[in-house]
Structures are given as structure tokens and as C-alpha cells.
Motif scaffolding. Structure first.
Motif, mmCIF file in Angstrom:
data_model
loop_
_atom_site.group_PDB
_atom_site.id
_atom_site.type_symbol
_atom_site.label_atom_id
_atom_site.label_comp_id
_atom_site.label_asym_id
_atom_site.label_seq_id
_atom_site.Cartn_x
_atom_site.Cartn_y
_atom_site.Cartn_z
ATOM 1 N N UNK A 1 0.829 -1.204 0.000
ATOM 2 C CA UNK A 1 0.000 0.000 0.000
ATOM 3 C C UNK A 1 0.862 1.252 0.000
ATOM 4 N N UNK A 2 1.924 1.252 0.812
ATOM 5 C CA UNK A 2 2.809 2.409 0.880
ATOM 6 C C UNK A 2 3.547 2.643 -0.437
ATOM 7 N N UNK A 3 3.718 1.581 -1.209
ATOM 8 C CA UNK A 3 4.431 1.689 -2.481
ATOM 9 C C UNK A 3 3.479 2.032 -3.621
ATOM 10 N N UNK A 4 2.464 1.208 -3.795
ATOM 11 C CA UNK A 4 1.612 1.345 -4.974
ATOM 12 C C UNK A 4 0.510 2.383 -4.800
ATOM 13 N N UNK A 5 0.185 2.754 -3.561
ATOM 14 C CA UNK A 5 -0.819 3.811 -3.341
ATOM 15 C C UNK A 5 -0.158 5.157 -3.072
ATOM 16 N N UNK A 6 1.155 5.220 -3.221
ATOM 17 C CA UNK A 6 1.894 6.452 -2.973
ATOM 18 C C UNK A 6 1.906 7.295 -4.245
ATOM 19 N N UNK A 7 1.226 8.438 -4.251
ATOM 20 C CA UNK A 7 1.161 9.242 -5.484
ATOM 21 C C UNK A 7 2.525 9.769 -5.913
ATOM 22 N N UNK A 8 3.440 9.962 -4.952
ATOM 23 C CA UNK A 8 4.767 10.451 -5.320
ATOM 24 C C UNK A 8 5.528 9.417 -6.139
ATOM 25 N N UNK A 9 5.278 8.144 -5.859
ATOM 26 C CA UNK A 9 5.932 7.104 -6.652
ATOM 27 C C UNK A 9 5.494 7.205 -8.103
ATOM 28 N N UNK A 10 4.187 7.393 -8.299
ATOM 29 C CA UNK A 10 3.662 7.442 -9.662
ATOM 30 C C UNK A 10 3.961 8.778 -10.346
ATOM 31 N N UNK A 11 3.719 9.865 -9.642
ATOM 32 C CA UNK A 11 3.860 11.177 -10.262
ATOM 33 C C UNK A 11 5.314 11.584 -10.456
ATOM 34 N N UNK A 12 6.164 11.178 -9.509
ATOM 35 C CA UNK A 12 7.575 11.562 -9.609
ATOM 36 C C UNK A 12 8.401 10.483 -10.298
#
Length: 202
Positions: A117-128
Motif C-alpha cells: 500500500x505504501x508503495x503502490x498507493x503512494x502518489x509520489x511514486x507514480x507522479x515523480x
């Protein structure tokens, strides 16, 4: 090699700042619980996301603009919830590294659900990580694979160093106040990221 080192430099710069995912990896390293599995999961997830970015996810987000607000507000909700949990843990206090090692270990499945959850629901991972790395990789036509390999190498090196290097901090976290401070910092960090997402002109 230029593309490889460019990917490594950018990838490391994006993940080195303490975030929700990194804080959890640090915590598991301090507790010495499922350390290898957590570090491997984070690094492997990054590899998948980097691959998505380099292979064209940035273009997909332009074609489907609804992805950005969905990731944004979903991330805000999750960060607020996780931050609240951290503040509650800081308020309750009483935890020490010795107690953490002596208590009943959290099952691997539960740990992996949290880190997922902390990885795949983290918007910074996707957006950055995904969008930014994907966009920058376009500057190296025909060398996307080398660029992605550099970023993935940085991710593996960072997560394993963080997870296993946390043991050097064990004497500090033998004190209950250290855990309370860590939880409080994590809570502030989660809510500050959520605030930036709410206020961001995305």
C-alpha cells in the motif's frame, strides 16, 4: 554508460528522501523483521514502475488525464490515515527496540500488505518516479534500457542499504522516546505530503 549513470543519479535523487515507504523500511530494519523481503519488495516494485515509466506511462497519463486526480486524492486519503496511525503510536509511546524484538512478530503477509500500500498507493511514486523518469528517459533515444537499468540499480542499492543499515541505529532506538520521536516525524511527514498534494496545482 552516460544514460546508465543519468538514470542512476535521477533514480537515487527521487528515492533518497525519507518518505512513507522509506520510513517503513527503516522501521522493519530496526525491528529486524522480514528485512530482506521488505527491501526486495520495494526494489522490485520500483523496477516495475521504472519500466512502466520508461516504456511510456508518461504518455499514457497524458492520454488519460483522469489518472492524475485519482492517484492524487487516493494518495491523500491513504497518507492521512497512515499519518494518524503514526501520531497515535507516538502518543501511546512505550515501545523499545528490545520490546519490538521480543513481541510476537507481525506475519510476513501483513507486512507485505502494508508495504504494498505504501508503495503502490503512494502518489509520489507514480507522479515523480514513473512520470518523471519516463519523461527524462526520452532524452536518451535508443538508450531507454540503460537509463532504466541505472535507476533500478540505484533503487536496489538504496533499499538494501537502508534496511540493513538501520541496525547501526539499534542503540538509539533502545529508548522508548526515540520510537515516539520517529513515529511523530513519520506522522508529520505523511500529513505534510498530503497537504502538498491537496494544495498542488496538479
Amino acid at each position: 554508460m552516460i544514460a546508465y549513470f543519468a538514470g542512476m543519479k535521477l533514480g537515487l535523487g527521487l528515492i533518497v528522501a525519507i518518505g512513507a515507504q522509506n520510513a517503513f523500511v527503516l522501521r522493519q530494519g530496526l525491528r529486524r523483521e522480514h528485512v530482506f523481503a521488505v527491501a526486495l519488495f520495494c526494489a522490485a516494485s520500483d523496477a516495475v514502475l521504472i519500466g512502466l515509466g520508461v516504456s511510456g506511462f508518461a504518455l499514457a497519463s497524458e492520454a488519460a488525464p483522469w489518472l492524475v486526480p485519482v492517484l492524487r486524492w487516493g494518495g491523500v486519503a491513504f497518507l492521512l490515515f497512515y499519518g494518524l496511525r503514526a501520531f497515535r503510536a507516538a502518543w501511546k509511546g512505550g515501545e523499545t527496540l528490545a520490546a519490538a524484538r521480543g513481541r510476537t512478530p507481525v506475519p510476513l503477509r501483513g507486512v507485505l500488505v502494508t508495504i504494498a500500500a505504501l508503495t503502490w498507493a503512494n502518489p509520489h511514486v507514480w507522479l515523480d518516479t514513473v512520470v518523471l523518469l519516463g519523461a527524462v528517459s526520452a532524452q536518451f533515444p535508443g538508450q531507454g534500457g540503460a537509463f532504466a537499468a541505472g535507476a533500478i540499480s540505484a533503487s536496489f542499492g538504496f533499499f538494501f542499504a537502508l534496511a540493513y543499515g538501520a541496525r547501526a541505529l539499534a542503540p538509539i532506538f533502545a529508548r522508548p522516546k526515540a520510537w515516539a520521536v520517529l513515529d511523530f516525524i513519520v506522522g508529520v511527514m505523511m500529513w505534510s505530503i498530503a497537504a502538498r498534494l491537496v494544495l498542488a496545482d496538479v
